[in-house]
Design a protein around this motif. Structure first.
Motif, PDB file in Angstrom:
ATOM      1  N   SER A   1       0.832  -1.202   0.000  1.00  0.00           N
ATOM      2  CA  SER A   1       0.000   0.000   0.000  1.00  0.00           C
ATOM      3  C   SER A   1       0.869   1.256   0.000  1.00  0.00           C
ATOM      4  O   SER A   1       0.610   2.210  -0.736  1.00  0.00           O
ATOM      5  N   SER A   2       1.915   1.238   0.798  1.00  0.00           N
ATOM      6  CA  SER A   2       2.836   2.373   0.858  1.00  0.00           C
ATOM      7  C   SER A   2       3.541   2.577  -0.480  1.00  0.00           C
ATOM      8  O   SER A   2       3.672   3.709  -0.960  1.00  0.00           O
ATOM      9  N   ALA A   3       3.975   1.496  -1.094  1.00  0.00           N
ATOM     10  CA  ALA A   3       4.645   1.587  -2.402  1.00  0.00           C
ATOM     11  C   ALA A   3       3.677   2.113  -3.450  1.00  0.00           C
ATOM     12  O   ALA A   3       4.038   2.946  -4.288  1.00  0.00           O
ATOM     13  N   TYR A   4       2.431   1.668  -3.419  1.00  0.00           N
ATOM     14  CA  TYR A   4       1.425   2.139  -4.364  1.00  0.00           C
ATOM     15  C   TYR A   4       1.223   3.645  -4.221  1.00  0.00           C
ATOM     16  O   TYR A   4       1.159   4.360  -5.216  1.00  0.00           O
ATOM     17  N   GLU A   5       1.140   4.119  -2.992  1.00  0.00           N
ATOM     18  CA  GLU A   5       0.944   5.554  -2.759  1.00  0.00           C
ATOM     19  C   GLU A   5       2.128   6.361  -3.291  1.00  0.00           C
ATOM     20  O   GLU A   5       1.943   7.405  -3.910  1.00  0.00           O
ATOM     21  N   ARG A   6       3.350   5.874  -3.062  1.00  0.00           N
ATOM     22  CA  ARG A   6       4.531   6.580  -3.552  1.00  0.00           C
ATOM     23  C   ARG A   6       4.556   6.606  -5.075  1.00  0.00           C
ATOM     24  O   ARG A   6       4.819   7.638  -5.693  1.00  0.00           O
ATOM     25  N   PHE A   7       4.287   5.461  -5.712  1.00  0.00           N
ATOM     26  CA  PHE A   7       4.300   5.396  -7.173  1.00  0.00           C
ATOM     27  C   PHE A   7       3.175   6.224  -7.774  1.00  0.00           C
ATOM     28  O   PHE A   7       3.338   6.836  -8.821  1.00  0.00           O
ATOM     29  N   SER A   8       2.049   6.252  -7.115  1.00  0.00           N
ATOM     30  CA  SER A   8       0.919   7.040  -7.598  1.00  0.00           C
ATOM     31  C   SER A   8       1.275   8.526  -7.575  1.00  0.00           C
ATOM     32  O   SER A   8       1.005   9.245  -8.536  1.00  0.00           O
ATOM     33  N   ALA A   9       1.898   8.970  -6.501  1.00  0.00           N
ATOM     34  CA  ALA A   9       2.303  10.378  -6.399  1.00  0.00           C
ATOM     35  C   ALA A   9       3.351  10.700  -7.458  1.00  0.00           C
ATOM     36  O   ALA A   9       3.291  11.752  -8.100  1.00  0.00           O
ATOM     37  N   LYS A  10       4.310   9.797  -7.665  1.00  0.00           N
ATOM     38  CA  LYS A  10       5.345  10.026  -8.683  1.00  0.00           C
ATOM     39  C   LYS A  10       4.727  10.055 -10.078  1.00  0.00           C
ATOM     40  O   LYS A  10       5.137  10.834 -10.932  1.00  0.00           O
TER      41      LYS A  10
ATOM     42  N   GLU B   1       3.263  13.390 -10.625  1.00  0.00           N
ATOM     43  CA  GLU B   1       4.326  14.366 -10.867  1.00  0.00           C
ATOM     44  C   GLU B   1       4.840  14.264 -12.302  1.00  0.00           C
ATOM     45  O   GLU B   1       5.082  15.278 -12.958  1.00  0.00           O
TER      46      GLU B   1
END
Length: 82
Positions: free
Chosen positions: A30-39, A42
């Motif tokens: 879930s944390s990785a998904y959130e980071r990739f989604s934000a990237k 961007e």
């Protein structure tokens, strides 16, 4: 020969360990998904900025933009020839 039966405490402990491991893996995913989604957001914004800059450059300097496009095409054709 008689085989030993696993006792309930061992089963519960193994079950809890498996449950904890799955929870940690789900949390990490879930944390990785959130980071990739934000990237990803961007990168999409950055792409839009680049396209706007390119359009503005072509409007301001159409002949130079055409020259750059021709030169880039020529270089690509030279690189891809066998």
């Amino acid at each position: 020969m008689e085989t030993a039966k696993p006792n309930q405490d061992n089963i519960n402990r193994m079950s809890q360990t498996a449950h904890d491991t799955i929870d940690r893996a789900a949390s990490a995913a879930s944390s990785a998904y959130e980071r990739f989604s934000a990237k990803g957001e961007e990168l999409m914004s950055l792409q839009e900025d680049w396209m706007d800059s390119a359009r503005e450059y072509v409007r301001e300097k159409p002949l130079q933009a055409l020259g750059i496009a021709v030169a880039a095409g020529f270089l690509l054709s030279m690189l891809t020839r066998r």
